[in-house]
Design an enzyme around this catalytic site. Sequence first.
Site, PDB file in Angstrom:
ATOM      1  N   ARG A  47      -4.621  20.089   2.954  1.00  0.00           N
ATOM      2  CA  ARG A  47      -5.370  21.312   2.666  1.00  0.00           C
ATOM      3  C   ARG A  47      -6.041  21.776   3.953  1.00  0.00           C
ATOM      4  O   ARG A  47      -6.752  21.011   4.607  1.00  0.00           O
ATOM      5  CB  ARG A  47      -6.438  21.058   1.604  1.00  0.00           C
ATOM      6  CG  ARG A  47      -7.305  22.284   1.342  1.00  0.00           C
ATOM      7  CD  ARG A  47      -8.468  21.964   0.429  1.00  0.00           C
ATOM      8  NE  ARG A  47      -9.283  23.130   0.172  1.00  0.00           N
ATOM      9  CZ  ARG A  47     -10.594  23.194   0.384  1.00  0.00           C
ATOM     10  NH1 ARG A  47     -11.242  22.148   0.845  1.00  0.00           N
ATOM     11  NH2 ARG A  47     -11.272  24.297   0.109  1.00  0.00           N
ATOM     12  N   HIS A  91      -9.837  29.682  -2.096  1.00  0.00           N
ATOM     13  CA  HIS A  91      -9.382  29.105  -3.375  1.00  0.00           C
ATOM     14  C   HIS A  91      -7.956  29.550  -3.702  1.00  0.00           C
ATOM     15  O   HIS A  91      -7.557  29.602  -4.862  1.00  0.00           O
ATOM     16  CB  HIS A  91     -10.300  29.511  -4.543  1.00  0.00           C
ATOM     17  CG  HIS A  91     -11.682  28.962  -4.452  1.00  0.00           C
ATOM     18  ND1 HIS A  91     -12.781  29.659  -4.931  1.00  0.00           N
ATOM     19  CD2 HIS A  91     -12.160  27.796  -3.959  1.00  0.00           C
ATOM     20  CE1 HIS A  91     -13.874  28.938  -4.719  1.00  0.00           C
ATOM     21  NE2 HIS A  91     -13.524  27.801  -4.128  1.00  0.00           N
ATOM     22  N   GLY A 106     -15.766  27.229 -15.270  1.00  0.00           N
ATOM     23  CA  GLY A 106     -14.828  28.034 -16.035  1.00  0.00           C
ATOM     24  C   GLY A 106     -14.139  27.266 -17.144  1.00  0.00           C
ATOM     25  O   GLY A 106     -13.912  27.799 -18.235  1.00  0.00           O
ATOM     26  N   ASN A 143      -7.152  15.968   1.551  1.00  0.00           N
ATOM     27  CA  ASN A 143      -8.161  17.019   1.685  1.00  0.00           C
ATOM     28  C   ASN A 143      -9.302  16.427   2.493  1.00  0.00           C
ATOM     29  O   ASN A 143     -10.159  15.720   1.968  1.00  0.00           O
ATOM     30  CB  ASN A 143      -8.641  17.468   0.304  1.00  0.00           C
ATOM     31  CG  ASN A 143      -9.665  18.592   0.383  1.00  0.00           C
ATOM     32  OD1 ASN A 143     -10.128  18.956   1.458  1.00  0.00           O
ATOM     33  ND2 ASN A 143     -10.038  19.125  -0.762  1.00  0.00           N
ATOM     34  N   GLU A 183      -5.258  21.913  -7.832  1.00  0.00           N
ATOM     35  CA  GLU A 183      -4.970  22.295  -6.457  1.00  0.00           C
ATOM     36  C   GLU A 183      -4.119  21.257  -5.744  1.00  0.00           C
ATOM     37  O   GLU A 183      -3.277  21.591  -4.907  1.00  0.00           O
ATOM     38  CB  GLU A 183      -6.284  22.533  -5.711  1.00  0.00           C
ATOM     39  CG  GLU A 183      -7.061  23.736  -6.240  1.00  0.00           C
ATOM     40  CD  GLU A 183      -8.411  23.915  -5.583  1.00  0.00           C
ATOM     41  OE1 GLU A 183      -8.456  24.574  -4.527  1.00  0.00           O
ATOM     42  OE2 GLU A 183      -9.413  23.408  -6.123  1.00  0.00           O
ATOM     43  N   ARG A 243     -24.641  29.512  -3.109  1.00  0.00           N
ATOM     44  CA  ARG A 243     -24.364  30.677  -2.266  1.00  0.00           C
ATOM     45  C   ARG A 243     -24.716  31.962  -3.003  1.00  0.00           C
ATOM     46  O   ARG A 243     -24.536  32.066  -4.208  1.00  0.00           O
ATOM     47  CB  ARG A 243     -22.884  30.713  -1.863  1.00  0.00           C
ATOM     48  CG  ARG A 243     -22.429  29.523  -1.073  1.00  0.00           C
ATOM     49  CD  ARG A 243     -20.947  29.628  -0.725  1.00  0.00           C
ATOM     50  NE  ARG A 243     -20.371  28.320  -0.488  1.00  0.00           N
ATOM     51  CZ  ARG A 243     -19.124  27.991  -0.776  1.00  0.00           C
ATOM     52  NH1 ARG A 243     -18.305  28.889  -1.313  1.00  0.00           N
ATOM     53  NH2 ARG A 243     -18.674  26.769  -0.536  1.00  0.00           N
TER      54      ARG A 243
END
Length: 385
Positions: free
Chosen positions: A75, A164, A316, A11, A368, A225
């Site tokens: 990625r 995502h 989360g 990544n 991921e 953001r």
Amino acid sequence: MTAATRVLVLNSGSSSVKYQLIDMADGSRPASGMVERIGEQSFPDHATALAAIADELAGKGVGLDSPALAAIGHRVVHGGTRFTAPTLITDQVLDTVRELVPLAPLHNPANITGIEIARKLRPDLPQVAVFDTAFHATIPEYAARYAIDSETADRFSVRRYGFHGTSHQYVSRRTAELLGKSPESVNVIVFHLGNGASAAAVAGGVCVDTSMGLTPLEGLVMGTRSGDLDPAVLLHLHRVGGMSADEIDDLLNRRSGMLGLCGDNDMREVTRRVQAGDERAQLAFDIYVHRLRKYLGGYTAVLGRVDAVVFTAGVGENSAEVRAAATAGLDAFGIDLDPALNALRSKAPRLVSSPLSRVAVAVVPTDEELEIARQTFSVISSGDR
């Protein structure tokens, strides 16, 4: 001869490269790490960083020349409408990814650099691009289109792409497994809540809507953001505030969200301040949760039937307070959270809803890197090389 079952996942960011070596035969991870501060003295460029990673792997006996290495999975943030599945990297593919740079000017260039260097290090090895946007390519046209002039939208590739994707794909599938069902039989709302945050409505394993749009700026309130915003705010800031496009971009991407609302983009600190009676932090928390609830309700309507609401990523997975607030008072939706289960901390996928809940509420840690490795290995194992 040693079976080639390992995938190196890379990544490549603008100032860092994360890597994991995953053995698809047994799920083990012989090596992982990250090179940071690329562009500074120790690592002046990505070539130096990738060389350091190669040396690190060799020092652990799992070097890039290992016969057990089957492929390298990369990625790539944006695949536009051109790449809707993991793709074996060729010169032509890389040229097309370069053409997509205007859609992700902060991310795709670094992804491309990582690919170019890795291909020089192992030109004989299959390398696969796994796109953040690919899982969302199934969104129907009526959900992907913005209501602007169609010719203008087509000319500048303006539409909802979503991001995502590897996380949403992995988590929705793992949620089905947690429920003891097949992904094809389950409708799931996934909240990927990290510093960047997005929601996805997944029907039978297929994404039908997602909160991020042309860029990762749209949707939920995030760490820095803004998420959803009246487009005229940008015009107002330019016309009345005299702000340039670059200044507005910096405001919305780096100085908004939780940071802009209360000065903290770490939900742990925001929660601590809320518990201490900080009104500014409380308002920021309330705004964050209000946006989650709007998407939960909206995606319930989109799906028609919801089997599970699942939380993943840093916030989360770890913030019981966010999960509780986002699902509070939703008995009419069939959602009933179990406070004791919700308060438990665990790295395992788990249900946090009560037995009375018609809709399961789950916490499923995302992975991921494993999803990228799985998709990469699938491409090279299919014979389509």
